[in-house]
Design a protein around this motif. Structure first.
Motif, short mmCIF file in Angstrom:
data_model
loop_
_atom_site.label_atom_id
_atom_site.label_comp_id
_atom_site.label_asym_id
_atom_site.label_seq_id
_atom_site.Cartn_x
_atom_site.Cartn_y
_atom_site.Cartn_z
N ALA A 44 -8.85 35.71 8.00
CA ALA A 44 -7.06 34.74 8.85
C ALA A 44 -7.13 33.78 7.42
O ALA A 44 -5.71 33.59 7.22
CB ALA A 44 -6.96 33.88 9.90
N THR A 45 -7.37 33.09 6.50
CA THR A 45 -7.44 32.73 5.46
C THR A 45 -7.19 32.83 3.84
O THR A 45 -7.18 32.60 3.02
CB THR A 45 -8.90 31.29 5.11
N GLY A 46 -7.45 34.55 4.03
CA GLY A 46 -7.35 35.43 2.70
C GLY A 46 -8.89 36.00 2.62
O GLY A 46 -9.33 36.17 1.23
N ALA A 47 -9.62 35.01 2.93
CA ALA A 47 -10.82 35.39 2.40
C ALA A 47 -11.44 36.82 2.52
O ALA A 47 -11.66 37.16 3.10
CB ALA A 47 -12.32 34.41 2.26
N ALA A 48 -12.15 37.04 1.87
CA ALA A 48 -13.11 38.64 1.36
C ALA A 48 -14.51 38.81 2.07
O ALA A 48 -14.68 37.93 1.64
CB ALA A 48 -12.92 39.13 0.22
N VAL A 49 -14.26 39.81 2.98
CA VAL A 49 -15.65 39.06 4.02
C VAL A 49 -16.47 40.99 4.48
O VAL A 49 -16.82 41.33 5.30
CB VAL A 49 -15.15 39.23 5.35
N GLY A 50 -15.75 41.70 3.74
CA GLY A 50 -16.12 43.14 3.66
C GLY A 50 -15.07 44.15 3.23
O GLY A 50 -14.57 44.12 3.26
N ARG A 51 -15.90 45.88 3.23
CA ARG A 51 -14.55 46.66 3.62
C ARG A 51 -15.07 47.66 4.49
O ARG A 51 -16.33 47.78 5.28
CB ARG A 51 -15.51 47.32 1.98
N ALA A 52 -14.55 48.88 4.76
CA ALA A 52 -14.62 49.98 6.13
C ALA A 52 -13.89 50.72 5.69
O ALA A 52 -12.64 50.65 4.53
CB ALA A 52 -13.92 49.36 7.10
N THR A 53 -14.74 52.19 5.79
CA THR A 53 -14.03 53.11 4.95
C THR A 53 -14.02 54.30 6.43
O THR A 53 -14.95 54.32 7.06
CB THR A 53 -15.58 53.71 3.87
#
Length: 179
Positions: A44-53
């Protein structure tokens, strides 16, 4: 039947499925040139925490989530039916992707939603990975007019309670974009 493969810190690989006796390509087999989409997971604060494909495979869609910088523990992970991730609660992503009108959870006799994925186990280093192939799912249905999103929840999914497995608030979200 669902073909599910899990991988994560402290989790053993699990595979459930059946091969086609007619010599056709087994569900989950890669298809050259198949459509795919990615979602960058953010807090919610805009921190990148991963990726989904999401990638179309023979007989379904394969979803993977690679997480980093997330709180240790077990978290529900679901594909949601709207491609929006408005902070702070990501409610804009709507409910679970459920084109077959089932109930929630792989342990629910009236389930599962096509968006129900295995729990995401995050280790003490903040990392975790899951992968699951959802038979019968298509990229065309996933990437409809309003898109789709990947959501990670604060708590473990009990895999049976409708509508979301008592998995708590939404702590990360990413909109799938074709790629």
């Amino acid at each position: 039947m669902r073909l599910v493969m899990l991988a994560g810190i402290g989790a053993a690989a699990l595979s459930l499925g059946a091969c086609n006796d007619e010599g056709k390509m087994a569900t989950g087999a890669p298809v050259a040139g198949a459509p795919s989409a990615t979602a960058n997971l953010m807090t919610a604060t805009g921190a990148a925490v991963g990726r989904a494909t999401a990638t179309e495979v023979a007989g379904g869609v394969r979803f993977t989530v690679d997480a980093m910088g997330m709180p240790p523990g077990t978290h529900g992970a679901h594909v949601h039916m709207v491609g929006r991730c408005d902070a702070p609660d990501f409610a804009s992503a709507g409910s679970h992707w459920n084109p077959t009108a089932m109930k929630h959870g792989t342990m629910n006799p009236q389930g599962p939603h096509q968006g129900d994925l295995p729990n995401l186990v995050i280790g003490n280093d903040g990392r975790g990975t899951i992968a699951a192939t959802i038979p019968g799912a298509t990229m065309a249905a996933l990437m409809d007019a309003d898109g789709a999103a990947m959501v990670v929840h604060a708590q473990a999914d009990d895999l049976k309670t409708d509508p979301s497995g008592n998995s708590g608030g939404r702590i990360a979200c990413g909109v799938f974009t074709a790629g």
